[in-house]
Design a protein around this motif. Structure first.
Motif, PDB file in Angstrom:
ATOM      1  N   ASP A 183       0.852  -1.189   0.000  1.00  0.00           N
ATOM      2  CA  ASP A 183       0.000   0.000   0.000  1.00  0.00           C
ATOM      3  C   ASP A 183       0.888   1.238   0.000  1.00  0.00           C
ATOM      4  O   ASP A 183       1.616   1.504   0.953  1.00  0.00           O
ATOM      5  CB  ASP A 183      -0.909  -0.016   1.228  1.00  0.00           C
ATOM      6  N   THR A 184       0.811   1.983  -1.092  1.00  0.00           N
ATOM      7  CA  THR A 184       1.641   3.193  -1.212  1.00  0.00           C
ATOM      8  C   THR A 184       0.874   4.455  -0.817  1.00  0.00           C
ATOM      9  O   THR A 184       1.425   5.543  -0.860  1.00  0.00           O
ATOM     10  CB  THR A 184       2.144   3.347  -2.659  1.00  0.00           C
ATOM     11  N   GLY A 185      -0.398   4.292  -0.421  1.00  0.00           N
ATOM     12  CA  GLY A 185      -1.207   5.468  -0.098  1.00  0.00           C
ATOM     13  C   GLY A 185      -1.346   5.706   1.396  1.00  0.00           C
ATOM     14  O   GLY A 185      -2.340   6.297   1.824  1.00  0.00           O
ATOM     15  N   GLN A 186      -0.376   5.248   2.173  1.00  0.00           N
ATOM     16  CA  GLN A 186      -0.473   5.399   3.621  1.00  0.00           C
ATOM     17  C   GLN A 186      -0.239   6.853   4.031  1.00  0.00           C
ATOM     18  O   GLN A 186       0.562   7.559   3.432  1.00  0.00           O
ATOM     19  CB  GLN A 186       0.532   4.472   4.298  1.00  0.00           C
ATOM     20  N   ARG A 187      -0.921   7.257   5.092  1.00  0.00           N
ATOM     21  CA  ARG A 187      -0.828   8.631   5.565  1.00  0.00           C
ATOM     22  C   ARG A 187       0.372   8.793   6.479  1.00  0.00           C
ATOM     23  O   ARG A 187       0.779   7.855   7.160  1.00  0.00           O
ATOM     24  CB  ARG A 187      -2.120   8.996   6.295  1.00  0.00           C
ATOM     25  N   ASP A 188       0.908  10.010   6.508  1.00  0.00           N
ATOM     26  CA  ASP A 188       2.156  10.265   7.225  1.00  0.00           C
ATOM     27  C   ASP A 188       1.879  10.823   8.610  1.00  0.00           C
ATOM     28  O   ASP A 188       1.054  11.723   8.792  1.00  0.00           O
ATOM     29  CB  ASP A 188       3.024  11.244   6.419  1.00  0.00           C
ATOM     30  N   LEU A 189       2.615  10.315   9.582  1.00  0.00           N
ATOM     31  CA  LEU A 189       2.494  10.777  10.957  1.00  0.00           C
ATOM     32  C   LEU A 189       2.958  12.223  11.105  1.00  0.00           C
ATOM     33  O   LEU A 189       2.570  12.914  12.049  1.00  0.00           O
ATOM     34  CB  LEU A 189       3.325   9.862  11.858  1.00  0.00           C
ATOM     35  N   PHE A 190       3.761  12.684  10.166  1.00  0.00           N
ATOM     36  CA  PHE A 190       4.286  14.045  10.203  1.00  0.00           C
ATOM     37  C   PHE A 190       3.169  15.080  10.039  1.00  0.00           C
ATOM     38  O   PHE A 190       3.314  16.234  10.428  1.00  0.00           O
ATOM     39  CB  PHE A 190       5.326  14.212   9.089  1.00  0.00           C
ATOM     40  N   ARG A 197       2.571  13.006  22.854  1.00  0.00           N
ATOM     41  CA  ARG A 197       2.475  11.849  23.754  1.00  0.00           C
ATOM     42  C   ARG A 197       1.737  10.697  23.071  1.00  0.00           C
ATOM     43  O   ARG A 197       2.138   9.534  23.170  1.00  0.00           O
ATOM     44  CB  ARG A 197       1.768  12.249  25.038  1.00  0.00           C
ATOM     45  N   ALA A 198       0.672  11.006  22.374  1.00  0.00           N
ATOM     46  CA  ALA A 198      -0.079   9.969  21.680  1.00  0.00           C
ATOM     47  C   ALA A 198       0.749   9.345  20.564  1.00  0.00           C
ATOM     48  O   ALA A 198       0.689   8.124  20.334  1.00  0.00           O
ATOM     49  CB  ALA A 198      -1.379  10.550  21.119  1.00  0.00           C
ATOM     50  N   LYS A 199       1.535  10.160  19.867  1.00  0.00           N
ATOM     51  CA  LYS A 199       2.384   9.613  18.801  1.00  0.00           C
ATOM     52  C   LYS A 199       3.465   8.707  19.370  1.00  0.00           C
ATOM     53  O   LYS A 199       3.808   7.679  18.769  1.00  0.00           O
ATOM     54  CB  LYS A 199       2.999  10.760  17.986  1.00  0.00           C
ATOM     55  N   ARG A 200       3.998   9.071  20.522  1.00  0.00           N
ATOM     56  CA  ARG A 200       4.982   8.216  21.179  1.00  0.00           C
ATOM     57  C   ARG A 200       4.346   6.882  21.585  1.00  0.00           C
ATOM     58  O   ARG A 200       4.933   5.818  21.394  1.00  0.00           O
ATOM     59  CB  ARG A 200       5.537   8.934  22.404  1.00  0.00           C
ATOM     60  N   ALA A 201       3.122   6.935  22.125  1.00  0.00           N
ATOM     61  CA  ALA A 201       2.429   5.702  22.508  1.00  0.00           C
ATOM     62  C   ALA A 201       2.145   4.837  21.282  1.00  0.00           C
ATOM     63  O   ALA A 201       2.240   3.602  21.339  1.00  0.00           O
ATOM     64  CB  ALA A 201       1.126   6.044  23.228  1.00  0.00           C
ATOM     65  N   ALA A 226      -4.848   6.791  14.520  1.00  0.00           N
ATOM     66  CA  ALA A 226      -4.974   5.364  14.226  1.00  0.00           C
ATOM     67  C   ALA A 226      -4.778   5.074  12.748  1.00  0.00           C
ATOM     68  O   ALA A 226      -4.166   4.062  12.377  1.00  0.00           O
ATOM     69  CB  ALA A 226      -6.342   4.861  14.683  1.00  0.00           C
ATOM     70  N   ALA A 227      -5.264   5.954  11.894  1.00  0.00           N
ATOM     71  CA  ALA A 227      -5.135   5.741  10.455  1.00  0.00           C
ATOM     72  C   ALA A 227      -3.691   5.778   9.993  1.00  0.00           C
ATOM     73  O   ALA A 227      -3.361   5.252   8.913  1.00  0.00           O
ATOM     74  CB  ALA A 227      -5.950   6.792   9.697  1.00  0.00           C
ATOM     75  N   ARG A 228      -2.808   6.384  10.786  1.00  0.00           N
ATOM     76  CA  ARG A 228      -1.399   6.463  10.412  1.00  0.00           C
ATOM     77  C   ARG A 228      -0.561   5.331  10.997  1.00  0.00           C
ATOM     78  O   ARG A 228       0.643   5.257  10.735  1.00  0.00           O
ATOM     79  CB  ARG A 228      -0.835   7.822  10.848  1.00  0.00           C
ATOM     80  N   LEU A 229      -1.186   4.454  11.748  1.00  0.00           N
ATOM     81  CA  LEU A 229      -0.447   3.336  12.331  1.00  0.00           C
ATOM     82  C   LEU A 229       0.110   2.378  11.280  1.00  0.00           C
ATOM     83  O   LEU A 229       1.263   1.936  11.404  1.00  0.00           O
ATOM     84  CB  LEU A 229      -1.348   2.587  13.324  1.00  0.00           C
ATOM     85  N   PRO A 230      -0.633   1.999  10.210  1.00  0.00           N
ATOM     86  CA  PRO A 230      -0.054   1.097   9.218  1.00  0.00           C
ATOM     87  C   PRO A 230       1.232   1.606   8.592  1.00  0.00           C
ATOM     88  O   PRO A 230       2.094   0.824   8.185  1.00  0.00           O
ATOM     89  CB  PRO A 230      -1.166   0.965   8.162  1.00  0.00           C
ATOM     90  N   PRO A 397       4.122  25.011  12.125  1.00  0.00           N
ATOM     91  CA  PRO A 397       4.677  23.970  11.252  1.00  0.00           C
ATOM     92  C   PRO A 397       4.540  22.597  11.911  1.00  0.00           C
ATOM     93  O   PRO A 397       4.498  22.486  13.142  1.00  0.00           O
ATOM     94  CB  PRO A 397       6.157  24.370  11.112  1.00  0.00           C
ATOM     95  N   PRO A 398       4.460  21.529  11.122  1.00  0.00           N
ATOM     96  CA  PRO A 398       4.375  20.175  11.689  1.00  0.00           C
ATOM     97  C   PRO A 398       5.575  19.888  12.583  1.00  0.00           C
ATOM     98  O   PRO A 398       6.683  20.370  12.346  1.00  0.00           O
ATOM     99  CB  PRO A 398       4.368  19.270  10.456  1.00  0.00           C
TER     100      PRO A 398
END
Length: 507
Positions: A183-190, A197-201, A226-230, A397-398
């Motif tokens: 899957d090349t359409g994954q969303r970026d955590l950035f 804190r949630a991103k670290r978890a 959650a959508a960015r976990l994959p 900025p992100p």
């Protein structure tokens, strides 16, 4: 003389060999199928009769009996059409009996003799390979079945091609496996602003396959996270991809015979039934927890799921498999998944904001979260509060690392776990470790042990919670590249599980 062919009957993802026996004997003209067939199998005689007639093959005016052995095993599905036709053609001496007797076949026949794709070609190929048999399946299933390299797979488009293959007029060439897809359409955590804190978890959850619960007001970003976990999970290994694809094969989810290396991400709606989540219904099909095997199961609005549905998750979370019990069979499906859940703090969602909360706060929060039972809540290793992001922060900025950077750290942590558990069967990540093995790999230093004891005394931890803290601390140490679990690792693990953990850490 009785002509024989082979096919399979499915029990979960297991394909059991079935012998199709055909006898053409003197008597009143008839065409009977016996051996506990369901309606679809019983109707095969009409499809076979029409397909042979389309090829100008006339059935003799004799008694034709098809027996599906073992006779006490239920036979379900339209994939019995092709093996029944092949056994009948062998009995009529149109194709060689000896060759057909060693062939596993599955496929549905249309009335003009074309072969229609069916479910379960991949597990059928696995069973054929174990017995050293050749497999015949429809052209639509050839790329899927050809992934099993230990057996020859032929994928004709019509029944006429099967006859020409056995007669030597136009031999078929073996099918080739489909493409390996990602899957090349994954969303970026950035793209997620704030919520460090949630991103670290989320990173810890991905590294050790730890179940995670996010609680926050509507619009705070729980579903977005959650959508960015994959995007931060490592690709499926060869064995994992095969396990997952076998489940998807019998569910009809493999596209064009390709096998995906991307971990599955399933997000059922909260109105889903018990059968839809854990499996069951007609044919005892796999549910969402099995379709999420080796991947992620995301339950949004967790308290809105029916209580009976949530309680059925407790055993599969612990054992990694689910048993669908029926009167005549017990079907097992693997379901080792990463559970990510999201919930609002109360019915209105704004209990933490006095200006927007309803008049029943904070009682409404206790009632709403009380829909999640204590035993199920105890199975979440990480519990994170996701506060709303200020409007002013949205223009900034992100911040934080991209999914690629986080995925690299997760992959390194998973590699350390793979090396650690290489000699242990059924243990792949820290979440699988238990007993003496867990005590050995996650024993904290003196300060960490004292911290864990204070937390256990202060909060009355269950044995399950105690061991889950050890597993999370071990994963945090792996992300850092540390050989041993130290006090900072244990402190962070406690902070993600317990409210008021700061008091324990401070001593």
């Amino acid at each position: 003389m009785v002509a024989r062919a082979l096919t399979v009957a499915f029990e979960g993802i297991e394909a059991r060999l079935v012998e199709v026996q055909c006898a053409v004997s003197p008597g009143l003209p008839s065409f009977q199928i016996v051996g506990l067939p369901d309606k679809a199998v019983s109707e095969a005689r009409e499809r076979v009769r029409a397909a042979l007639s389309a090829m100008s093959v006339a059935l003799p005016s004799k008694r034709i009996t098809i027996n599906l052995s073992p006779a006490d095993l239920p036979k379900e599905g339209s994939h019995f059409d092709l093996p029944i036709a092949m056994a009948l053609l062998a009995a009529l001496e149109i194709i060689p009996r000896e060759d057909v007797a060693d062939t596993v076949a599955l496929g549905e026949l249309s009335l003009d003799g074309a072969l229609v794709g069916v479910l379960g070609a991949l597990p059928a190929a696995m069973t054929a390979a174990e017995g050293g048999h050749t497999l015949f399946c429809p052209a639509a299933c050839g790329a899927e079945a050809a992934w099993v390299a230990d057996t020859r797979v032929f994928a004709p488009a019509t029944l006429a091609q099967v006859i020409r293959h056995y007669s030597g007029q136009a031999p078929l060439t073996p099918a080739k496996p489909g493409e390996v897809t990602r899957d090349t359409g994954q969303r970026d955590l950035f793209d997620v602003k704030g919520q460090e804190r949630a991103k670290r978890a989320l990173e810890i959850a991905a590294a050790g396959r730890h179940h995670m619960l996010m609680v926050g007001t509507p619009g705070s970003g729980k579903s977005m996270l959650a959508a960015r976990l994959p995007g931060i999970l490592p690709d499926l290994g060869a064995g994992e991809a095969l396990e997952t694809s076998m489940i998807h094969s019998i569910s009809g989810l493999l596209e064009q015979g390709g096998i995906s290396r991307t971990r599955p991400f399933r997000e059922p709606h909260h109105t889903a039934s018990v059968a839809a989540i854990v499996g069951g219904g007609k044919g005892a099909k796999p549910g969402e927890i099995s379709l999420a095997h080796n991947g992620v199961l995301f339950l949004d609005e967790l308290p809105e799921f029916p209580r009976t549905v949530l309680e059925t998750l407790r055993q599969p979370i612990e054992t990694g498999e689910v048993v669908v019990a029926r009167a005549n069979a017990h079907i097992r499906y693997p379901c080792r998944f990463l559970l990510i859940a999201a919930a609002n703090p109360c019915k209105c969602g704004y209990m933490s904001e006095p200006a927007r909360a309803c008049a029943r706060a904070p009682v409404c929060g206790d009632d709403y979260m009380g829909r999640i039972s204590g035993p199920l809540l105890d199975r979440f290793d990480l519990r994170v509060e996701v506060p709303p992001v200020a409007y002013s922060d949205l223009d900034l900025p992100p911040s934080g690392d991209s999914s690629a950077v986080v995925a690299a750290r997760v992959a390194q942590a998973r590699a350390r776990q793979a090396a650690r558990f290489s000699g242990y069967s059924g243990v792949r990540v820290n979440a699988d470790a238990e007993g003496a093995l867990l005590e050995e790999i996650a024993r904290p230093d003196a300060q960490g042990q004292a911290l864990l004891m204070r937390a256990a005394d202060r909060f009355g931890l269950t044995a399950r919670a105690y061991h889950r803290l050890l597993r999370v601390a071990r994963t945090i140490a792996d992300l850092e590249g540390a050989e041993n679990v130290r006090a900072p690792h244990m402190a962070e693990a406690i902070s993600y599980r317990l409210t008021g953990a700061a008091e324990v850490v401070a001593g």
